[in-house]
Design a protein around this motif. Structure first.
Motif, mmCIF file in Angstrom:
data_model
loop_
_atom_site.group_PDB
_atom_site.id
_atom_site.type_symbol
_atom_site.label_atom_id
_atom_site.label_comp_id
_atom_site.label_asym_id
_atom_site.label_seq_id
_atom_site.Cartn_x
_atom_site.Cartn_y
_atom_site.Cartn_z
ATOM 1 N N LYS A 114 -35.818 86.447 73.227
ATOM 2 C CA LYS A 114 -37.131 86.941 72.781
ATOM 3 C C LYS A 114 -37.002 88.071 71.769
ATOM 4 O O LYS A 114 -37.717 89.065 71.819
ATOM 5 N N LEU A 115 -36.063 87.906 70.847
ATOM 6 C CA LEU A 115 -35.829 88.917 69.819
ATOM 7 C C LEU A 115 -36.775 88.714 68.640
ATOM 8 O O LEU A 115 -37.197 87.595 68.354
ATOM 9 N N PRO A 116 -37.079 89.819 67.916
ATOM 10 C CA PRO A 116 -37.806 89.644 66.656
ATOM 11 C C PRO A 116 -36.906 88.945 65.637
ATOM 12 O O PRO A 116 -35.692 88.867 65.836
ATOM 13 N N GLU A 117 -37.500 88.456 64.555
ATOM 14 C CA GLU A 117 -36.725 87.706 63.542
ATOM 15 C C GLU A 117 -35.521 88.492 63.043
ATOM 16 O O GLU A 117 -34.449 87.937 62.862
ATOM 17 N N GLU A 118 -35.720 89.781 62.778
ATOM 18 C CA GLU A 118 -34.635 90.628 62.304
ATOM 19 C C GLU A 118 -34.512 91.849 63.196
ATOM 20 O O GLU A 118 -35.512 92.530 63.440
ATOM 21 N N CYS A 119 -33.316 92.091 63.708
ATOM 22 C CA CYS A 119 -33.096 93.273 64.534
ATOM 23 C C CYS A 119 -31.607 93.573 64.625
ATOM 24 O O CYS A 119 -30.773 92.749 64.272
ATOM 25 N N ILE A 120 -31.321 94.773 65.111
ATOM 26 C CA ILE A 120 -29.936 95.209 65.339
ATOM 27 C C ILE A 120 -29.802 95.477 66.830
ATOM 28 O O ILE A 120 -30.604 96.214 67.410
ATOM 29 N N ILE A 121 -28.791 94.874 67.451
ATOM 30 C CA ILE A 121 -28.512 95.090 68.871
ATOM 31 C C ILE A 121 -27.249 95.932 68.955
ATOM 32 O O ILE A 121 -26.223 95.568 68.365
ATOM 33 N N THR B 111 -35.100 83.121 61.696
ATOM 34 C CA THR B 111 -36.529 82.828 61.739
ATOM 35 C C THR B 111 -36.880 81.863 62.873
ATOM 36 O O THR B 111 -37.962 81.917 63.430
ATOM 37 N N PHE B 112 -35.949 80.983 63.222
ATOM 38 C CA PHE B 112 -36.259 79.892 64.146
ATOM 39 C C PHE B 112 -35.777 80.129 65.565
ATOM 40 O O PHE B 112 -36.356 79.622 66.516
ATOM 41 N N ASN B 113 -34.678 80.878 65.738
ATOM 42 C CA ASN B 113 -34.104 81.078 67.065
ATOM 43 C C ASN B 113 -34.233 82.550 67.446
ATOM 44 O O ASN B 113 -33.704 83.417 66.758
ATOM 45 N N SER B 114 -34.933 82.838 68.549
ATOM 46 C CA SER B 114 -35.166 84.229 68.956
ATOM 47 C C SER B 114 -34.084 84.731 69.914
ATOM 48 O O SER B 114 -34.276 85.732 70.586
ATOM 49 N N SER B 115 -32.951 84.032 69.977
ATOM 50 C CA SER B 115 -31.839 84.456 70.839
ATOM 51 C C SER B 115 -30.613 84.793 70.007
ATOM 52 O O SER B 115 -30.389 84.211 68.949
ATOM 53 N N GLU B 116 -29.833 85.739 70.517
ATOM 54 C CA GLU B 116 -28.547 86.092 69.904
ATOM 55 C C GLU B 116 -27.519 86.098 71.021
ATOM 56 O O GLU B 116 -27.752 86.681 72.072
ATOM 57 N N PHE B 117 -26.403 85.424 70.808
ATOM 58 C CA PHE B 117 -25.369 85.339 71.841
ATOM 59 C C PHE B 117 -24.258 86.335 71.566
ATOM 60 O O PHE B 117 -23.918 86.594 70.413
ATOM 61 N N TRP B 118 -23.697 86.869 72.634
ATOM 62 C CA TRP B 118 -22.581 87.814 72.530
ATOM 63 C C TRP B 118 -21.455 87.322 73.423
ATOM 64 O O TRP B 118 -21.667 86.952 74.579
ATOM 65 N N ASP B 119 -20.227 87.347 72.898
ATOM 66 C CA ASP B 119 -19.056 86.813 73.597
ATOM 67 C C ASP B 119 -18.399 87.814 74.559
ATOM 68 O O ASP B 119 -17.278 87.571 75.023
ATOM 69 N N LEU B 120 -19.075 88.927 74.863
ATOM 70 C CA LEU B 120 -18.576 89.946 75.804
ATOM 71 C C LEU B 120 -17.264 90.567 75.328
ATOM 72 O O LEU B 120 -16.407 90.928 76.123
ATOM 73 N N ARG B 121 -17.121 90.684 73.999
ATOM 74 C CA ARG B 121 -15.932 91.305 73.419
ATOM 75 C C ARG B 121 -16.344 92.509 72.581
ATOM 76 O O ARG B 121 -17.429 92.534 72.011
ATOM 77 N N THR B 122 -15.433 93.489 72.504
ATOM 78 C CA THR B 122 -15.710 94.703 71.746
ATOM 79 C C THR B 122 -15.521 94.448 70.254
ATOM 80 O O THR B 122 -15.092 93.367 69.850
ATOM 81 N N GLU B 123 -15.810 95.477 69.441
ATOM 82 C CA GLU B 123 -15.577 95.394 67.991
ATOM 83 C C GLU B 123 -14.110 95.086 67.714
ATOM 84 O O GLU B 123 -13.770 94.481 66.711
ATOM 85 N N ASN B 124 -13.198 95.525 68.613
ATOM 86 C CA ASN B 124 -11.756 95.292 68.459
ATOM 87 C C ASN B 124 -11.295 93.993 69.117
ATOM 88 O O ASN B 124 -10.104 93.811 69.361
#
Length: 77
Positions: free
Chosen positions: A11-18, A36-49
């Motif tokens: 349920k994310l807005p079209e543009e956002c920073i998590i 614009t079409f998908n209100s989900s963002e997936f995260w692989d449970l990994r850090t920036e490193n």
């Protein structure tokens, strides 16, 4: 095959920073959502490193249009 671990921010807005942090406030990952079409963002449970995160409680913020939403989630194994 190894099951890939990930969570979905929904349920994310079209543009956002998590931004994802440990409970002690250490920043571990930033995700940029722009879809614009998908209100989900997936995260692989990994850090920036590219290290796998430890089980525990995490805090995240979603910033969009000058507003910030703060919430938390738990990772259990």
């Amino acid at each position: 095959t190894k099951q890939s671990k990930r969570i979905a921010f929904t349920k994310l807005p079209e543009e956002c920073i998590i931004k994802i942090y440990t409970v002690t406030g250490e920043h571990i990952r930033t995700l940029e959502h722009n879809d614009t079409f998908n209100s989900s963002e997936f995260w692989d449970l990994r850090t920036e490193n590219n290290q796998e995160i430890a089980p525990g409680l995490y805090v995240y913020t979603v910033e969009a249009y000058g507003k910030k939403h703060i919430s938390k989630f738990a990772v259990v194994r």
